[in-house]
Design a protein around this motif. Structure first.
Motif, PDB file in Angstrom:
ATOM      1  N   PHE A 198       0.826  -1.210   0.000  1.00 48.53           N
ATOM      2  CA  PHE A 198       0.000   0.000   0.000  1.00 48.53           C
ATOM      3  C   PHE A 198       0.861   1.262   0.000  1.00 48.53           C
ATOM      4  O   PHE A 198       0.623   2.192  -0.768  1.00 48.53           O
ATOM      5  CB  PHE A 198      -0.939   0.002   1.214  1.00 48.53           C
ATOM      6  CG  PHE A 198      -1.803   1.215   1.325  1.00 48.53           C
ATOM      7  CD1 PHE A 198      -2.911   1.375   0.503  1.00 48.53           C
ATOM      8  CD2 PHE A 198      -1.517   2.216   2.241  1.00 48.53           C
ATOM      9  CE1 PHE A 198      -3.718   2.506   0.594  1.00 48.53           C
ATOM     10  CE2 PHE A 198      -2.313   3.334   2.342  1.00 48.53           C
ATOM     11  CZ  PHE A 198      -3.421   3.479   1.520  1.00 48.53           C
ATOM     12  N   PHE A 248      -0.796   5.905  -5.459  1.00 49.51           N
ATOM     13  CA  PHE A 248      -2.210   5.897  -5.128  1.00 49.51           C
ATOM     14  C   PHE A 248      -3.026   5.924  -6.419  1.00 49.51           C
ATOM     15  O   PHE A 248      -2.853   6.804  -7.255  1.00 49.51           O
ATOM     16  CB  PHE A 248      -2.565   7.089  -4.237  1.00 49.51           C
ATOM     17  CG  PHE A 248      -3.952   7.023  -3.694  1.00 49.51           C
ATOM     18  CD1 PHE A 248      -4.253   6.192  -2.639  1.00 49.51           C
ATOM     19  CD2 PHE A 248      -4.974   7.778  -4.256  1.00 49.51           C
ATOM     20  CE1 PHE A 248      -5.544   6.114  -2.137  1.00 49.51           C
ATOM     21  CE2 PHE A 248      -6.263   7.713  -3.774  1.00 49.51           C
ATOM     22  CZ  PHE A 248      -6.548   6.868  -2.706  1.00 49.51           C
ATOM     23  N   LYS A 281      -6.829   3.725  -8.377  1.00 49.29           N
ATOM     24  CA  LYS A 281      -8.106   3.067  -8.115  1.00 49.29           C
ATOM     25  C   LYS A 281      -7.948   1.694  -7.475  1.00 49.29           C
ATOM     26  O   LYS A 281      -8.901   1.151  -6.924  1.00 49.29           O
ATOM     27  CB  LYS A 281      -8.931   2.959  -9.394  1.00 49.29           C
ATOM     28  CG  LYS A 281      -8.272   2.152 -10.496  1.00 49.29           C
ATOM     29  CD  LYS A 281      -9.087   2.198 -11.758  1.00 49.29           C
ATOM     30  CE  LYS A 281      -8.338   1.593 -12.923  1.00 49.29           C
ATOM     31  NZ  LYS A 281      -9.005   1.810 -14.182  1.00 49.29           N
ATOM     32  N   TYR A 282      -6.766   1.120  -7.521  1.00 47.70           N
ATOM     33  CA  TYR A 282      -6.532  -0.203  -6.930  1.00 47.70           C
ATOM     34  C   TYR A 282      -6.028  -0.135  -5.492  1.00 47.70           C
ATOM     35  O   TYR A 282      -5.986  -1.156  -4.798  1.00 47.70           O
ATOM     36  CB  TYR A 282      -5.517  -0.987  -7.771  1.00 47.70           C
ATOM     37  CG  TYR A 282      -5.950  -1.212  -9.192  1.00 47.70           C
ATOM     38  CD1 TYR A 282      -6.998  -2.063  -9.482  1.00 47.70           C
ATOM     39  CD2 TYR A 282      -5.314  -0.567 -10.238  1.00 47.70           C
ATOM     40  CE1 TYR A 282      -7.405  -2.264 -10.789  1.00 47.70           C
ATOM     41  CE2 TYR A 282      -5.708  -0.759 -11.548  1.00 47.70           C
ATOM     42  CZ  TYR A 282      -6.760  -1.609 -11.818  1.00 47.70           C
ATOM     43  OH  TYR A 282      -7.164  -1.806 -13.101  1.00 47.70           O
ATOM     44  N   SER A 283      -5.635   1.028  -5.023  1.00 42.14           N
ATOM     45  CA  SER A 283      -4.989   1.168  -3.718  1.00 42.14           C
ATOM     46  C   SER A 283      -5.839   0.637  -2.567  1.00 42.14           C
ATOM     47  O   SER A 283      -5.317   0.012  -1.648  1.00 42.14           O
ATOM     48  CB  SER A 283      -4.625   2.624  -3.456  1.00 42.14           C
ATOM     49  OG  SER A 283      -3.698   3.069  -4.406  1.00 42.14           O
ATOM     50  N   ILE A 284      -7.128   0.880  -2.591  1.00 42.08           N
ATOM     51  CA  ILE A 284      -7.996   0.446  -1.498  1.00 42.08           C
ATOM     52  C   ILE A 284      -8.007  -1.076  -1.352  1.00 42.08           C
ATOM     53  O   ILE A 284      -8.193  -1.601  -0.251  1.00 42.08           O
ATOM     54  CB  ILE A 284      -9.430   1.009  -1.669  1.00 42.08           C
ATOM     55  CG1 ILE A 284     -10.277   0.783  -0.413  1.00 42.08           C
ATOM     56  CG2 ILE A 284     -10.117   0.384  -2.866  1.00 42.08           C
ATOM     57  CD1 ILE A 284      -9.874   1.624   0.740  1.00 42.08           C
ATOM     58  N   PHE A 285      -7.767  -1.792  -2.438  1.00 41.13           N
ATOM     59  CA  PHE A 285      -7.780  -3.253  -2.382  1.00 41.13           C
ATOM     60  C   PHE A 285      -6.618  -3.817  -1.568  1.00 41.13           C
ATOM     61  O   PHE A 285      -6.709  -4.921  -1.040  1.00 41.13           O
ATOM     62  CB  PHE A 285      -7.795  -3.856  -3.786  1.00 41.13           C
ATOM     63  CG  PHE A 285      -9.070  -3.580  -4.519  1.00 41.13           C
ATOM     64  CD1 PHE A 285     -10.248  -4.225  -4.172  1.00 41.13           C
ATOM     65  CD2 PHE A 285      -9.099  -2.646  -5.550  1.00 41.13           C
ATOM     66  CE1 PHE A 285     -11.430  -3.957  -4.837  1.00 41.13           C
ATOM     67  CE2 PHE A 285     -10.275  -2.374  -6.228  1.00 41.13           C
ATOM     68  CZ  PHE A 285     -11.447  -3.030  -5.866  1.00 41.13           C
ATOM     69  N   LEU A 287      -5.832  -2.800   1.235  1.00 44.38           N
ATOM     70  CA  LEU A 287      -6.353  -2.823   2.606  1.00 44.38           C
ATOM     71  C   LEU A 287      -7.534  -3.784   2.756  1.00 44.38           C
ATOM     72  O   LEU A 287      -7.743  -4.345   3.825  1.00 44.38           O
ATOM     73  CB  LEU A 287      -6.766  -1.414   3.027  1.00 44.38           C
ATOM     74  CG  LEU A 287      -5.668  -0.350   2.936  1.00 44.38           C
ATOM     75  CD1 LEU A 287      -6.236   1.019   3.270  1.00 44.38           C
ATOM     76  CD2 LEU A 287      -4.496  -0.694   3.821  1.00 44.38           C
ATOM     77  N   LEU A 288      -8.310  -3.969   1.700  1.00 44.11           N
ATOM     78  CA  LEU A 288      -9.527  -4.775   1.801  1.00 44.11           C
ATOM     79  C   LEU A 288      -9.307  -6.287   1.622  1.00 44.11           C
ATOM     80  O   LEU A 288     -10.007  -7.082   2.242  1.00 44.11           O
ATOM     81  CB  LEU A 288     -10.562  -4.296   0.780  1.00 44.11           C
ATOM     82  CG  LEU A 288     -11.108  -2.888   0.988  1.00 44.11           C
ATOM     83  CD1 LEU A 288     -12.064  -2.520  -0.129  1.00 44.11           C
ATOM     84  CD2 LEU A 288     -11.793  -2.775   2.342  1.00 44.11           C
ATOM     85  N   ALA A 300     -14.972  -7.036  -1.882  1.00 40.61           N
ATOM     86  CA  ALA A 300     -13.734  -6.473  -2.430  1.00 40.61           C
ATOM     87  C   ALA A 300     -13.108  -7.404  -3.460  1.00 40.61           C
ATOM     88  O   ALA A 300     -12.661  -6.967  -4.519  1.00 40.61           O
ATOM     89  CB  ALA A 300     -12.743  -6.179  -1.310  1.00 40.61           C
ATOM     90  N   SER A 342       0.597  -1.693  -9.494  1.00 40.27           N
ATOM     91  CA  SER A 342      -0.453  -1.937  -8.497  1.00 40.27           C
ATOM     92  C   SER A 342      -1.177  -3.253  -8.770  1.00 40.27           C
ATOM     93  O   SER A 342      -1.451  -4.016  -7.847  1.00 40.27           O
ATOM     94  CB  SER A 342      -1.457  -0.794  -8.475  1.00 40.27           C
ATOM     95  OG  SER A 342      -0.844   0.380  -8.027  1.00 40.27           O
TER      96      SER A 342
END
Length: 187
Positions: A48, A53, A55-59, A61-62, A90, A162
């Motif tokens: 991460f 950063f 559109k894939y960054s949140i994944f 964490l999820l 996710a 990413s």
């Protein structure tokens, strides 16, 4: 081998070889389960913070939430259930996002194996059935497909950093889950 592959591979091997050493000393394959709750966030957070950063960054964490929800269930089972549902969503969202991503489709049209990861990720919806054999099958599918793609990436695919790291994280998550299930089954 790049550092992102090395960190996931070495941590997985340490986890699995602990079980093998325990097998030789005590006769049971037992992995250090508490380490799972430390190793998953290490890999996730390192990817991460070192990836740009997007559109894939949140994944990053999820995707590990499924593993962490088992640990959180000891504290609060309600939150654990919500995290498990978020994790399943996710995985499915990642699969759909990649499947319909134009850039990824161009690469996948050249190398059909790349379609296997989005399809395997979308298969995470099968976790809602809550069948242990089905869960193992989906994680095995994710683990095998991502391992094959990662192995050939540098020479053949040249994936977005990413996306590549999400595949490494997915592979790491899958193999850690499978090593843990093997430990439970053999104990």
């Amino acid at each position: 081998m790049k550092w992102d592959v090395k960190i996931a591979l070495y941590l997985f091997l340490a986890y699995a070889f602990y079980g093998i050493s325990y097998l030789f000393s005590d006769g049971d394959y037992v992995v250090p389960l508490p380490m799972l709750f430390i190793l998953m966030p290490i890999v996730s957070m390192s990817f991460f913070f070192t990836s740009e950063f997007n559109k894939y960054s949140i994944f990053f964490l999820l995707l590990p939430l499924g593993v962490m929800s088992d640990w959180i269930s000891q504290i609060n089972s309600g939150i654990s259930g919500v995290l498990a549902i978020i994790n399943i969503a996710a995985w499915a969202a990642l699969g759909l996002l990649l499947f319909f991503n134009k850039e990824y489709q161009v690469q996948a049209n050249k190398n059909i194996l790349l379609y296997s990861f989005p399809i395997a990720s979308a298969c995470a919806l099968l976790f809602l059935i809550n069948s242990p054999l089905l869960n193992i099958s989906v994680f095995l599918l994710i683990g095998i497909t991502t391992s094959l793609i990662i192995r050939e990436d540098e020479e053949k695919y040249n994936l977005n950093t990413s996306v590549r790291r999400l595949m490494i994280l997915s592979s790491f998550t899958s193999w850690m889950y499978l090593a843990t299930k093997l430990s439970v089954y053999l104990a």
